[in-house]
Motif scaffolding. Structure first.
Motif, PDB file in Angstrom:
ATOM      1  N   ILE A  85       0.859  -1.185   0.000  1.00 12.59           N
ATOM      2  CA  ILE A  85       0.000   0.000   0.000  1.00 12.59           C
ATOM      3  C   ILE A  85       0.893   1.231   0.000  1.00 12.59           C
ATOM      4  N   ASP A  86       0.589   2.159  -0.878  1.00 11.03           N
ATOM      5  CA  ASP A  86       1.339   3.409  -0.976  1.00 11.03           C
ATOM      6  C   ASP A  86       0.368   4.546  -0.720  1.00 11.03           C
ATOM      7  N   SER A  87       0.769   5.475   0.096  1.00 10.32           N
ATOM      8  CA  SER A  87      -0.067   6.625   0.424  1.00 10.32           C
ATOM      9  C   SER A  87       0.604   7.899  -0.074  1.00 10.32           C
ATOM     10  N   ASN A  88      -0.157   8.715  -0.775  1.00 13.43           N
ATOM     11  CA  ASN A  88       0.366   9.973  -1.304  1.00 13.43           C
ATOM     12  C   ASN A  88      -0.613  11.099  -1.020  1.00 13.43           C
ATOM     13  N   ARG A  89      -0.077  12.262  -0.869  1.00 14.40           N
ATOM     14  CA  ARG A  89      -0.894  13.479  -0.728  1.00 14.40           C
ATOM     15  C   ARG A  89      -0.671  14.286  -1.993  1.00 14.40           C
ATOM     16  N   TYR A 105      -6.392   2.615  -7.347  1.00 14.93           N
ATOM     17  CA  TYR A 105      -6.242   3.916  -6.706  1.00 14.93           C
ATOM     18  C   TYR A 105      -7.522   4.292  -5.975  1.00 14.93           C
ATOM     19  N   TRP A 140      -9.193   9.728  -1.574  1.00 17.43           N
ATOM     20  CA  TRP A 140      -9.881  10.151  -0.358  1.00 17.43           C
ATOM     21  C   TRP A 140      -9.827  11.664  -0.267  1.00 17.43           C
ATOM     22  N   ILE A 163      -9.232   9.306   8.873  1.00 20.96           N
ATOM     23  CA  ILE A 163      -8.192   8.615   8.107  1.00 20.96           C
ATOM     24  C   ILE A 163      -7.962   7.220   8.689  1.00 20.96           C
ATOM     25  N   ALA A 211      -8.519   3.718   6.760  1.00 20.37           N
ATOM     26  CA  ALA A 211      -7.379   2.807   6.617  1.00 20.37           C
ATOM     27  C   ALA A 211      -7.710   1.433   7.187  1.00 20.37           C
TER      28      ALA A 211
END
Length: 62
Positions: free
Chosen positions: A5-9, A23, A26, A46, A50
């Motif tokens: 899992i990759d999280s990006n802002r 993808y 959120w 969040i 998650a």
């Protein structure tokens, strides 16, 4: 089971897109200028999302 899992802002679609990856977008409130009291509910949301994702992926959650 192997889960990656990759999280990006990212802002307005500025993140790269890799074919074959799933993808989730959120929509979250910008934390800039918020007080700790204003940030806590966002943090909690969040965490809720998650945990739901991990359950969906059948990843053990403690």
């Amino acid at each position: 089971m192997n889960v990656n899992i990759d999280s990006n802002r990212c802002q307005q679609g500025a993140c790269p897109v890799y074919p074959g990856k799933r993808y989730l977008d959120w929509e979250l409130v910008d934390l800039a200028g918020k007080t700790v009291e204003e940030i806590r509910p966002i943090r909690d949301e969040i965490e809720r999302r998650a945990r739901a994702l991990l359950m969906e992926l059948e990843v053990p959650v403690s």
